[in-house]
Design a protein around this motif. Structure first.
Motif, PDB file in Angstrom:
ATOM      1  N   LYS A  78       0.835  -1.001  -0.095  1.00 30.17           N
ATOM      2  CA  LYS A  78      -0.112   0.051  -0.059  1.00 30.17           C
ATOM      3  C   LYS A  78       0.930   1.183  -0.064  1.00 30.17           C
ATOM      4  CE  LYS A  78      -3.947  -2.058   2.419  1.00 30.17           C
ATOM      5  NZ  LYS A  78      -4.873  -2.296   3.698  1.00 30.17           N
ATOM      6  N   THR A  79       1.872   1.122   0.747  1.00 31.12           N
ATOM      7  CA  THR A  79       2.777   2.408   0.947  1.00 31.12           C
ATOM      8  C   THR A  79       3.470   2.630  -0.572  1.00 31.12           C
ATOM      9  OG1 THR A  79       3.366   2.024   3.217  1.00 31.12           O
ATOM     10  CG2 THR A  79       4.681   3.503   1.977  1.00 31.12           C
ATOM     11  N   VAL A  80       4.010   1.552  -1.408  1.00 32.88           N
ATOM     12  CA  VAL A  80       4.503   1.478  -2.507  1.00 32.88           C
ATOM     13  C   VAL A  80       3.305   2.299  -3.575  1.00 32.88           C
ATOM     14  CG1 VAL A  80       5.554   0.433  -4.450  1.00 32.88           C
ATOM     15  CG2 VAL A  80       6.076  -0.117  -2.084  1.00 32.88           C
ATOM     16  N   MET A  81       2.144   1.896  -3.449  1.00 34.02           N
ATOM     17  CA  MET A  81       1.361   2.432  -4.333  1.00 34.02           C
ATOM     18  C   MET A  81       0.965   3.880  -4.236  1.00 34.02           C
ATOM     19  SD  MET A  81       0.665  -0.064  -6.340  1.00 34.02           S
ATOM     20  CE  MET A  81      -0.741   0.844  -7.157  1.00 34.02           C
ATOM     21  N   ARG A  82       0.744   4.158  -2.811  1.00 32.09           N
ATOM     22  CA  ARG A  82       0.545   5.465  -2.442  1.00 32.09           C
ATOM     23  C   ARG A  82       1.622   6.761  -3.179  1.00 32.09           C
ATOM     24  NH1 ARG A  82      -0.951   3.526   2.574  1.00 32.09           N
ATOM     25  NH2 ARG A  82       1.219   4.254   3.525  1.00 32.09           N
TER      26      ARG A  82
ATOM     27  N   ILE B 201       3.595   5.873  -5.539  1.00 33.95           N
ATOM     28  CA  ILE B 201       3.316   5.777  -7.020  1.00 33.95           C
ATOM     29  C   ILE B 201       2.408   6.863  -7.463  1.00 33.95           C
ATOM     30  CG2 ILE B 201       2.887   4.362  -9.373  1.00 33.95           C
ATOM     31  CD1 ILE B 201       4.408   2.222  -7.589  1.00 33.95           C
ATOM     32  N   LEU B 202       1.037   6.870  -6.852  1.00 35.00           N
ATOM     33  CA  LEU B 202       0.074   7.430  -7.338  1.00 35.00           C
ATOM     34  C   LEU B 202       0.089   8.989  -6.800  1.00 35.00           C
ATOM     35  CD1 LEU B 202      -3.002   4.901  -6.850  1.00 35.00           C
ATOM     36  CD2 LEU B 202      -1.705   5.638  -9.063  1.00 35.00           C
ATOM     37  N   ASN B 203       1.063   9.059  -5.904  1.00 36.44           N
ATOM     38  CA  ASN B 203       1.127  10.557  -5.173  1.00 36.44           C
ATOM     39  C   ASN B 203       0.126  10.725  -4.358  1.00 36.44           C
ATOM     40  OD1 ASN B 203       2.626  13.033  -4.550  1.00 36.44           O
ATOM     41  ND2 ASN B 203       1.831  13.857  -6.350  1.00 36.44           N
ATOM     42  N   LEU B 204      -0.515  10.012  -3.580  1.00 31.24           N
ATOM     43  CA  LEU B 204      -1.460  10.214  -2.644  1.00 31.24           C
ATOM     44  C   LEU B 204      -0.979  10.463  -1.211  1.00 31.24           C
ATOM     45  CD1 LEU B 204      -4.013   7.058  -3.771  1.00 31.24           C
ATOM     46  CD2 LEU B 204      -4.153   9.299  -4.255  1.00 31.24           C
ATOM     47  N   PRO B 205      -1.885  11.251  -0.592  1.00 29.30           N
ATOM     48  CA  PRO B 205      -1.292  11.430   1.049  1.00 29.30           C
ATOM     49  C   PRO B 205      -1.579  10.357   2.040  1.00 29.30           C
ATOM     50  CG  PRO B 205      -3.410  12.621   0.684  1.00 29.30           C
ATOM     51  CD  PRO B 205      -3.141  11.818  -0.971  1.00 29.30           C
ATOM     52  N   GLU B 206      -0.744  10.508   2.879  1.00 21.31           N
ATOM     53  CA  GLU B 206      -0.923   9.225   3.909  1.00 21.31           C
ATOM     54  C   GLU B 206      -2.458   9.383   4.513  1.00 21.31           C
ATOM     55  OE1 GLU B 206       1.147   7.040   4.366  1.00 21.31           O
ATOM     56  OE2 GLU B 206       2.845   7.927   3.302  1.00 21.31           O
ATOM     57  N   PRO B 207      -3.143   8.028   4.614  1.00 24.24           N
ATOM     58  CA  PRO B 207      -4.400   7.941   5.312  1.00 24.24           C
ATOM     59  C   PRO B 207      -4.301   8.237   6.734  1.00 24.24           C
ATOM     60  CG  PRO B 207      -3.380   6.013   4.957  1.00 24.24           C
ATOM     61  CD  PRO B 207      -2.426   6.838   4.282  1.00 24.24           C
ATOM     62  N   GLN B 208      -5.426   8.800   7.197  1.00 27.80           N
ATOM     63  CA  GLN B 208      -5.616   9.110   8.690  1.00 27.80           C
ATOM     64  C   GLN B 208      -6.013   7.890   9.321  1.00 27.80           C
ATOM     65  OE1 GLN B 208      -4.648  11.948  10.092  1.00 27.80           O
ATOM     66  NE2 GLN B 208      -4.406  13.273   8.443  1.00 27.80           N
ATOM     67  N   GLY B 209      -5.844   7.848  10.542  1.00 26.05           N
ATOM     68  CA  GLY B 209      -5.871   6.786  11.520  1.00 26.05           C
ATOM     69  C   GLY B 209      -7.359   6.696  11.999  1.00 26.05           C
ATOM     70  N   ASP B 210      -7.631   5.658  13.007  1.00 27.03           N
ATOM     71  CA  ASP B 210      -9.092   5.573  13.574  1.00 27.03           C
ATOM     72  C   ASP B 210      -9.324   6.545  14.444  1.00 27.03           C
ATOM     73  OD1 ASP B 210     -10.491   2.332  13.770  1.00 27.03           O
ATOM     74  OD2 ASP B 210     -10.729   3.920  12.472  1.00 27.03           O
TER      75      ASP B 210
ATOM     76  N   ALA C 259       2.421  17.657   5.452  1.00 30.71           N
ATOM     77  CA  ALA C 259       1.364  16.619   5.631  1.00 30.71           C
ATOM     78  C   ALA C 259       1.245  15.987   6.876  1.00 30.71           C
ATOM     79  CB  ALA C 259       1.886  15.640   4.553  1.00 30.71           C
ATOM     80  N   PRO C 260      -0.059  15.726   7.378  1.00 32.56           N
ATOM     81  CA  PRO C 260      -0.161  15.202   8.916  1.00 32.56           C
ATOM     82  C   PRO C 260       0.297  13.688   8.784  1.00 32.56           C
ATOM     83  CG  PRO C 260      -2.331  15.201   7.666  1.00 32.56           C
ATOM     84  CD  PRO C 260      -1.301  16.050   6.768  1.00 32.56           C
ATOM     85  N   ALA C 261       0.728  13.402   9.882  1.00 32.83           N
ATOM     86  CA  ALA C 261       0.948  11.947   9.986  1.00 32.83           C
ATOM     87  C   ALA C 261      -0.067  10.955  10.276  1.00 32.83           C
ATOM     88  CB  ALA C 261       2.066  11.817  11.276  1.00 32.83           C
ATOM     89  N   PRO C 262      -0.091   9.844   9.629  1.00 31.98           N
ATOM     90  CA  PRO C 262      -1.328   8.959   9.360  1.00 31.98           C
ATOM     91  C   PRO C 262      -1.419   8.265  11.036  1.00 31.98           C
ATOM     92  CG  PRO C 262       0.887   7.858   8.892  1.00 31.98           C
ATOM     93  CD  PRO C 262       1.238   9.303   8.937  1.00 31.98           C
ATOM     94  N   SER C 263      -2.760   8.234  11.196  1.00 29.47           N
ATOM     95  CA  SER C 263      -3.118   7.646  12.565  1.00 29.47           C
ATOM     96  C   SER C 263      -3.303   6.178  12.548  1.00 29.47           C
ATOM     97  CB  SER C 263      -4.533   8.190  12.933  1.00 29.47           C
ATOM     98  OG  SER C 263      -4.383   9.678  13.044  1.00 29.47           O
ATOM     99  N   PRO C 264      -3.043   5.642  13.561  1.00 22.95           N
ATOM    100  CA  PRO C 264      -3.050   3.947  13.659  1.00 22.95           C
ATOM    101  C   PRO C 264      -4.526   3.672  13.375  1.00 22.95           C
ATOM    102  CG  PRO C 264      -2.759   4.788  15.987  1.00 22.95           C
ATOM    103  CD  PRO C 264      -2.606   6.101  14.841  1.00 22.95           C
ATOM    104  N   VAL C 265      -4.583   2.432  13.055  1.00 29.68           N
ATOM    105  CA  VAL C 265      -5.977   1.880  12.689  1.00 29.68           C
ATOM    106  C   VAL C 265      -6.628   1.368  14.021  1.00 29.68           C
ATOM    107  CG1 VAL C 265      -7.085   0.431  11.346  1.00 29.68           C
ATOM    108  CG2 VAL C 265      -5.305   1.447  10.256  1.00 29.68           C
ATOM    109  N   PRO C 266      -7.811   1.693  14.147  1.00 22.83           N
ATOM    110  CA  PRO C 266      -8.398   0.856  15.693  1.00 22.83           C
ATOM    111  C   PRO C 266      -8.255  -0.517  15.617  1.00 22.83           C
ATOM    112  CG  PRO C 266      -9.725   2.536  14.621  1.00 22.83           C
ATOM    113  CD  PRO C 266      -8.722   2.336  13.695  1.00 22.83           C
TER     114      PRO C 266
END
Length: 429
Positions: free
Chosen positions: A5-9, A11-20, A45-52
């Motif tokens: 997922k990190t590699v695809m993000r 490649i597609l120049n997507l921001p890091e997802p937010q956590g739960d 860019a905000p840091a990604p949040s951990p998933v619940p």
């Protein structure tokens, strides 16, 4: 899986997802299951949040992609804002189950460009068909018939060589000397075909001299044969009748005298005229037609020639076009022309000729007599042409001749004058 997922993000120049964590802190009024819309991101860019922990892996992954799409919409320059809170308006697909949470955009690839190019080409073909006609595409018009090109390869017969050989042969054939016949035979053998008699019909008597031999037309025949006309100027007795009569016995001579006495007067007159014509001893022209053939790369004489007549009178020439004379200008320029012909006879023509004119001097022994007539054609401009009648003194005689003279106006800062720029003998036009 997280590594992919990190590699695809990236490649597609997507921001890091937010956590739960953001999902848990969402306002109470939000519908259940809806993701909280994050505020517009700052420069960092905000840091990604951990998933619940309690969320399933599939649900957590989908939530991350949904949050990322919402942040992209919030970052867009034309994203709609809520009137009260300034938040980005939800996308049309948001809140409807698991519909795609982003807005559909028209494809910006090269497909549309190719479609437009194809349409333009099609309209171009239609326009071309309207201009040139569809029929010409399949049935081309017949090209115009042109006349066959005629290539001039020059004469098929060596005319100049035939004239040279015929003239040389004529000089040898019509010149003889009974005291020295050998040179004539040797000269004839040079041009006659092998095996022919070099005497060429001469009885080895008499004496005659050739002054001029002028070759004329060549009448080509088949099998590379031709007849060459040569006009020859000879000097010598016209006939040998006196020699023949002196060789007769005395008895025959007396018989001839008696027979002559019995002839009538008319016959005597005719005989006397014929005798007078045969006694001509001065130079005279004789025509000669000589048979030749081209063989083994050269021209040779194939047999005895034949005497032919020479025309005594030439045919009449067509009358020249009469031009109106400019009498005033003729009188004005007469002195210029008269001075020129005077210098022409003494070899000083270029001293009175127009600048740049090249006129050769007359040979010694010629003196200028007078300018009898000078007439200039009507016209205008800096060049005028006229006809001059001039008399020359040479060899103790006076000769009248006609010239075509061209005058050119020569101007300078102080004055202008007319001078002779060209002079031609005869009046051809």
């Amino acid at each position: 899986m997280s590594t992919f997922k990190t590699v695809m993000r990236r490649i597609l120049n997507l921001p890091e997802p937010q956590g739960d964590k953001n999902a848990a802190n969402a306002p109470a009024g939000d519908p259940a299951g809806q993701p909280a819309v994050a505020p517009p991101p700052q420069h960092s860019a905000p840091a990604p949040s951990p998933v619940p922990a309690q969320a399933s892996p599939a649900a957590a992954g989908l939530q991350q992609w949904t949050d990322a799409a919402a942040r992209l919409q919030a970052q867009a320059p034309g994203a709609p804002q809520s009137a009260a809170t300034g938040q980005a308006a939800p996308s049309p697909g948001q809140g409807k189950g698991r519909d795609v949470p982003w807005q559909l955009e028209d494809e910006n690839s090269g497909t549309k460009f190719l479609v437009k190019v194809g349409r333009g080409a099609l309209w171009g073909v239609v326009a071309l068909a309207a201009i040139t006609g569809i029929r010409s595409w399949f049935w081309a018009p017949a090209p115009p018939k042109s006349d066959p090109v005629q290539v001039n390869n020059g004469p098929t017969y060596p005319v100049q060589e035939a004239q040279a050989v015929a003239a040389r042969f004529a000089r040898a054939y019509l010149a003889w000397d009974e005291n020295d016949p050998k040179p004539r035979a040797e000269a004839l053998a040079r041009d006659m075909a092998k095996g022919l008699d070099t005497a060429a019909g001469w009885n080895t008597r008499g004496r005659q001299e050739v002054l001029v031999a002028q070759p004329g037309p060549v009448a080509e025949e088949k099998d590379k044969r031709a007849r060459v006309r040569v006009d020859v100027l000879v000097k010598g007795p016209a006939s040998d009748d006196k020699n023949k009569s002196s060789d007769k016995p005395k008895d025959d001579k007396s018989k001839d005298d008696k027979s002559k006495d019995k002839k009538d007067e008319a016959k005597k007159d005719d005989t006397s005229k014929a005798d007078d014509s045969r006694q001509v001893t001065g130079p005279r022209w004789i025509g000669l037609e000589i048979p030749v053939v081209y063989t083994s790369g050269r021209i040779v004489v194939t047999g005895q020639p034949g005497l032919v007549g020479v025309p005594q009178n030439a045919p009449a020439a067509p009358a020249l076009t009469t031009k109106t004379a400019d009498n005033d200008f003729s009188d004005k320029s007469r002195g210029v022309v008269e001075e020129f012909f005077g210098k022409y006879a003494t070899g000083e023509a270029e001293s009175v000729a127009a600048p740049g004119a090249s006129i050769a001097a007359l040979p010694p022994g010629v003196a200028f007599g007078s300018l009898r007539n000078w007439s200039v054609d009507e016209g205008s401009g800096s060049d005028r042409t006229g006809v001059a009648t001039v008399t020359w003194l040479m060899g103790g005689a006076e000769l009248e001749q006609t010239y075509r003279v061209k005058l050119t106006r020569v101007a300078s800062a102080k004055a202008e004058r007319w001078q002779v720029s060209e002079v031609h003998g005869g009046m051809s036009s």
